[in-house]
Design an enzyme around this catalytic site. Structure first.
Site, PDB file in Angstrom:
ATOM      1  N   LYS A  59       0.981  -1.110   0.049  1.00  0.00           N
ATOM      2  CA  LYS A  59      -0.370   0.132   0.088  1.00  0.00           C
ATOM      3  C   LYS A  59       0.910   0.532  -0.392  1.00  0.00           C
ATOM      4  O   LYS A  59       2.167   1.415   0.416  1.00  0.00           O
ATOM      5  CB  LYS A  59      -0.443  -0.140   1.306  1.00  0.00           C
ATOM      6  CG  LYS A  59      -1.962  -1.388   1.552  1.00  0.00           C
ATOM      7  CD  LYS A  59      -2.927  -1.439   2.275  1.00  0.00           C
ATOM      8  CE  LYS A  59      -3.654  -2.033   2.495  1.00  0.00           C
ATOM      9  NZ  LYS A  59      -4.472  -2.104   3.879  1.00  0.00           N
ATOM     10  N   PHE A  99     -16.849   3.880   6.731  1.00  0.00           N
ATOM     11  CA  PHE A  99     -14.260   4.043   5.972  1.00  0.00           C
ATOM     12  C   PHE A  99     -14.672   3.447   4.394  1.00  0.00           C
ATOM     13  O   PHE A  99     -13.045   3.521   4.441  1.00  0.00           O
ATOM     14  CB  PHE A  99     -13.998   2.753   7.052  1.00  0.00           C
ATOM     15  CG  PHE A  99     -14.763   1.549   6.862  1.00  0.00           C
ATOM     16  CD1 PHE A  99     -14.030   0.552   5.921  1.00  0.00           C
ATOM     17  CD2 PHE A  99     -15.361   0.972   7.733  1.00  0.00           C
ATOM     18  CE1 PHE A  99     -14.025  -0.073   5.840  1.00  0.00           C
ATOM     19  CE2 PHE A  99     -16.422  -0.380   7.446  1.00  0.00           C
ATOM     20  CZ  PHE A  99     -14.837  -1.009   6.712  1.00  0.00           C
ATOM     21  N   HIS A 122      -1.563  -5.246   1.349  1.00  0.00           N
ATOM     22  CA  HIS A 122      -2.836  -6.013   1.512  1.00  0.00           C
ATOM     23  C   HIS A 122      -2.786  -7.433   0.245  1.00  0.00           C
ATOM     24  O   HIS A 122      -1.694  -7.196  -0.248  1.00  0.00           O
ATOM     25  CB  HIS A 122      -4.167  -4.959   0.197  1.00  0.00           C
ATOM     26  CG  HIS A 122      -4.619  -6.488  -0.242  1.00  0.00           C
ATOM     27  ND1 HIS A 122      -6.193  -6.308   0.177  1.00  0.00           N
ATOM     28  CD2 HIS A 122      -5.604  -6.887  -1.923  1.00  0.00           C
ATOM     29  CE1 HIS A 122      -7.191  -7.613  -0.058  1.00  0.00           C
ATOM     30  NE2 HIS A 122      -6.378  -7.479  -1.323  1.00  0.00           N
TER      31      HIS A 122
END
Length: 148
Positions: free
Chosen positions: A9, A57, A115
């Site tokens: 990320k 979120f 991820h």
């Protein structure tokens, strides 16, 4: 052979963890078959996080993943999905074991470095979002006969 999608990320790219992460998976014996440094667009982020669209979120996820470059990868090997999940550690870095990527480098849930696909089905879906078929390289590694 089983494939999985992994992505360093923006926080992991900015903190210079690409090499460390690639090295861990290579040392484990997995084979890198696709990789690219890229900027995630809001459209790609929306596809990637589609299951979170209605969650409060969602906007923060999209904002973060599009905030800087990511390093997208496809790895293959026996049991690569589950093993990669174990190597990454729990999503919340404070719960991740030392020796895992998130346990060693993660700071917060939002900035947890990496991820990885959580199932074979997710891996197929995510690989298709981030890579064209011709971007994946099928090749033989001589060391595979020593691993499998």
């Amino acid at each position: 052979m089983e494939k999985t999608f992994l992505m360093v990320k923006p926080d992991g790219v900015q903190r210079a963890f690409i090499g460390e992460i690639v090295a861990r998976f290579e040392k484990k014996g997995f084979q890198l078959v696709g990789a690219k440094l890229m900027q995630v667009t809001p459209e790609i982020a929306g596809q990637h996080y589609a299951e979170h669209t209605e969650k409060p979120f969602f906007g923060e996820l999209v904002d973060f993943i599009t905030s800087g470059p990511v390093f997208a990868m496809v790895w293959q090997g026996e049991g690569v999905v589950d093993t990669a999940r174990n190597m990454m550690g729990k999503t919340r870095p404070h719960e991740a074991a030392p020796g895992t990527i998130r346990g060693d480098f993660g700071v917060t849930v939002a900035k947890n470095i990496i991820h990885g696909s959580d199932s074979l089905e997710s891996a197929e879906r995510e690989i298709a979002i981030f890579f064209k078929e011709e971007e994946l390289v099928d090749y033989s590694k001589l060391m595979n006969e020593w691993i499998y």
